[in-house]
Structure formats: structure tokens, C-alpha cells
Write an enzyme that holds these catalytic residues in place. Sequence first.
Site, PDB file in Angstrom:
ATOM      1  N   HIS A 164      -6.126   8.845  11.853  1.00  0.00           N
ATOM      2  CA  HIS A 164      -5.885   7.396  11.795  1.00  0.00           C
ATOM      3  C   HIS A 164      -4.411   7.065  11.560  1.00  0.00           C
ATOM      4  CE1 HIS A 164     -10.421   6.695  10.755  1.00  0.00           C
ATOM      5  NE2 HIS A 164     -10.211   7.010  12.014  1.00  0.00           N
ATOM      6  N   ARG A 217       0.841  -1.216   0.000  1.00  0.00           N
ATOM      7  CA  ARG A 217       0.000   0.000   0.000  1.00  0.00           C
ATOM      8  C   ARG A 217       0.870   1.257   0.000  1.00  0.00           C
ATOM      9  NH1 ARG A 217      -4.772   1.340   3.444  1.00  0.00           N
ATOM     10  NH2 ARG A 217      -5.061   2.688   1.665  1.00  0.00           N
ATOM     11  N   CYS A 263      14.400  -1.379  21.976  1.00  0.00           N
ATOM     12  CA  CYS A 263      13.886  -1.945  23.234  1.00  0.00           C
ATOM     13  C   CYS A 263      13.482  -3.412  23.063  1.00  0.00           C
ATOM     14  CB  CYS A 263      12.699  -1.129  23.764  1.00  0.00           C
ATOM     15  SG  CYS A 263      11.149  -1.480  22.909  1.00  0.00           S
ATOM     16  N   GLN A 322      -8.894  11.282   7.835  1.00  0.00           N
ATOM     17  CA  GLN A 322      -8.888   9.866   8.215  1.00  0.00           C
ATOM     18  C   GLN A 322      -7.873   9.116   7.355  1.00  0.00           C
ATOM     19  OE1 GLN A 322     -13.327   8.597   8.781  1.00  0.00           O
ATOM     20  NE2 GLN A 322     -13.280  10.407   7.502  1.00  0.00           N
TER      21      GLN A 322
HETATM   22  P1  OAD Z   1     -14.855   5.074   2.742  1.00  0.00           P
HETATM   23  O1  OAD Z   1     -14.224   4.167   1.745  1.00  0.00           O
HETATM   24  O2  OAD Z   1     -15.716   4.478   3.792  1.00  0.00           O
HETATM   25  O3  OAD Z   1     -15.742   6.170   1.993  1.00  0.00           O
HETATM   26  C1  OAD Z   1     -15.257   6.873   0.896  1.00  0.00           C
HETATM   27  C2  OAD Z   1     -16.320   7.881   0.504  1.00  0.00           C
HETATM   28  O4  OAD Z   1     -15.785   8.695  -0.525  1.00  0.00           O
HETATM   29  C3  OAD Z   1     -17.607   7.256  -0.035  1.00  0.00           C
HETATM   30  O5  OAD Z   1     -18.711   7.873   0.618  1.00  0.00           O
HETATM   31  C4  OAD Z   1     -17.589   7.607  -1.544  1.00  0.00           C
HETATM   32  O6  OAD Z   1     -18.892   7.852  -2.056  1.00  0.00           O
HETATM   33  C5  OAD Z   1     -16.763   8.872  -1.534  1.00  0.00           C
HETATM   34  N1  OAD Z   1     -16.012   9.127  -2.785  1.00  0.00           N
HETATM   35  C6  OAD Z   1     -15.371   8.270  -3.600  1.00  0.00           C
HETATM   36  N2  OAD Z   1     -14.735   8.904  -4.580  1.00  0.00           N
HETATM   37  C7  OAD Z   1     -14.959  10.238  -4.393  1.00  0.00           C
HETATM   38  C8  OAD Z   1     -14.569  11.415  -5.084  1.00  0.00           C
HETATM   39  N3  OAD Z   1     -13.781  11.395  -6.165  1.00  0.00           N
HETATM   40  N4  OAD Z   1     -14.992  12.602  -4.599  1.00  0.00           N
HETATM   41  C9  OAD Z   1     -15.804  12.674  -3.504  1.00  0.00           C
HETATM   42  N5  OAD Z   1     -16.196  11.583  -2.821  1.00  0.00           N
HETATM   43  C10 OAD Z   1     -15.794  10.377  -3.243  1.00  0.00           C
HETATM   44  O7  OAD Z   1     -13.663   5.936   3.373  1.00  0.00           O
HETATM   45  P2  OAD Z   1     -13.615   6.711   4.762  1.00  0.00           P
HETATM   46  O8  OAD Z   1     -14.893   7.382   5.044  1.00  0.00           O
HETATM   47  O9  OAD Z   1     -12.381   7.529   4.735  1.00  0.00           O
HETATM   48  O10 OAD Z   1     -10.083   3.455   8.924  1.00  0.00           O
HETATM   49  O11 OAD Z   1     -13.410   5.509   5.763  1.00  0.00           O
HETATM   50  C11 OAD Z   1     -13.214   5.786   7.124  1.00  0.00           C
HETATM   51  C12 OAD Z   1     -12.272   4.788   7.717  1.00  0.00           C
HETATM   52  O12 OAD Z   1     -12.728   3.462   7.466  1.00  0.00           O
HETATM   53  C13 OAD Z   1     -10.871   4.794   7.119  1.00  0.00           C
HETATM   54  O13 OAD Z   1     -10.044   5.808   7.617  1.00  0.00           O
HETATM   55  C14 OAD Z   1     -10.370   3.436   7.512  1.00  0.00           C
HETATM   56  C15 OAD Z   1     -11.574   2.607   7.204  1.00  0.00           C
HETATM   57  O14 OAD Z   1     -11.713   1.446   7.959  1.00  0.00           O
HETATM   58  C16 OAD Z   1      -8.976   2.874   9.420  1.00  0.00           C
HETATM   59  O15 OAD Z   1      -8.213   2.247   8.706  1.00  0.00           O
HETATM   60  C17 OAD Z   1      -8.804   3.058  10.868  1.00  0.00           C
END
Ligand code: OAD
Length: 245
Positions: free
Chosen positions: A118, A69, A149, A100
Amino acid sequence: MEILEQVVQVCRHAQHVGVLSGAGISAESGVATFRGENGIWNKINPLELASMQAFMRNPERILEWYNHRREIILSVQPNAAHFTLAAMENHYPRFAVSTQNIDGLHQRAGSRCVQELHGSILRNRCTDCGEMAEVDPVAEVTTPPRCHCGGLIRPDIVWFGEMLPEAALTESVQVARQADVYFSIGTSAVVYPAAQLPYEALERGAYVIEINLEPTDLSNVVHASLRGKAGEILPRLWQKVLMDS
Ligand code: OAD
């Protein structure tokens, strides 16, 4: 007044702006999101990769996945949405991004005030003493490295069941509570406590704007929900804000 025009007016008069960003803001750079079409968690059980138990069971496998990644993330570039947020930071007296994302793309685009809720894939830390260790981006780490450590070195990422970094969360809550305009960009807004931030902003009277390809739980409660790609909507919006201001 048309909603976009209302957003432009509000952004023109704002003094303190906060942003919550999620994986969607990096999608146009080529970093996969977690949910939705082609989402990482559609193919992989998160507990098998993003948990301390998984790491302790098989550190080599987990490090291999994160190395892969990291390679992807280092090979992509920030997009127009990241660059627009960096430009906005130079314009407002107070501006902060709570992300995030672990990809460092906001900082590479020039954002300075970034809270990494995160963690970051570009850092490692010791599982025992917590000391930070910079990642050598070209090193292939297949044998789990150890800290002085003796503890195992792991990515400085918040895994399932773990607490968020306290300082980043405290600062993010403060920003959300003090902002007069708050953006939620490219996040499904389902992972707490980060997902709470737009609600904090709403409760304290901020004008809240969502930018997302799809509707989320937040869409019906915010002041403006702008549907589309962040890399297209945000620059267009910002251009309008700057015009005649
Ligand atoms: P998600 O993958 O859950 O959501 C991504 C969002 O971005 C979705 O609502 C899509 O519709 C939107 N999206 C995709 N492409 C886009 C674009 N070009 N412009 C605007 N919006 C777009 O990602 P997060 O909400 O970041 O946590 O997920 C939250 C957390 O869940 C992450 O940080 C991760 C994951 O488990 C950890 O790893 C702790």
C-alpha cells in the site's frame, strides 16, 4: 500435539517463509489500526481522506492529515514483532514480508525483503509524471508542493479505488505461492488483493499461521490461529523454534 508445538516444528523445518502483515503489527508501537476499537476508519470516512477525489478537492487538508500521521510514525519505534521478523529473515534461506503498512517499521527493525503493498508515507510522488520525491520529515508542507513537471505532489500511498504497485503485488503472490510456511499477522484480512495472499499460500500447500488479537475470516481456514499480541506471541514462538534446533 499442542498447536503451538506443531507450529514450532513446522517453523523449524521450513525453508521458504512468507509473511503478510497489517496494522495490528504496529499497534504495540503506538500506530492506530484502521478497524476495531479506536480504529481510524471508525472516526473518519476513508473516502474523505484516502482518495484521489478528496486530494483534488482539498490538497492542503489531505497533506496536513498525512503530515500529522507521518509525525506520529516517525516518533514511534519498531516493536518486538518487527524485530523478530527481521531476525527470522537472517535464519531462513528465503524469507519475505508483504506489508499493508505504510509506516516503514519493518525496514527500521532491519527487515530487508519487504514488499510495500500500500505504498509508504515516507515517500511522495507526482500525481502526473509519477516521479518519486523523498519526504523531508521535518518540513511542514501546507501548500501543496509541485513537481518540476507542474503536477501536484502526493503521498506515495495506495488510496481507495487505486491499483496496488504491480511489482510488489507480483512478488508477493509469488512468495505466497512458493512458501512452505506463511504468516498472516495483525491484519483483519478484509482488504483485497492483499487479503488473497494467505489463501494463495494455502492453495499451494503452505502451512498457514495467523497471529491476531481477534478472530478473522481467515481463522477457521488456516492451520493455526494464534490469539494474542503479535509482539508477545512471535518472539515467544521464535525463541522456541531456536531452542534445540
Ligand atoms: P485493520 O485495522 O483492518 O486490522 C488490524 C488487525 O490487527 C485487526 O484484526 C486486529 O484484531 C489486529 N490487531 C490489533 N492489535 C494487534 C496486536 N497487538 N497483535 C496482533 N493483532 C492485532 O488493518 P489492516 O488489516 O492492515 O489500506 O487493514 C488493511 C488496509 O485497510 C490498510 O492497509 C488500509 C486500510 O484501509 C489502505 O490505506 C490502502
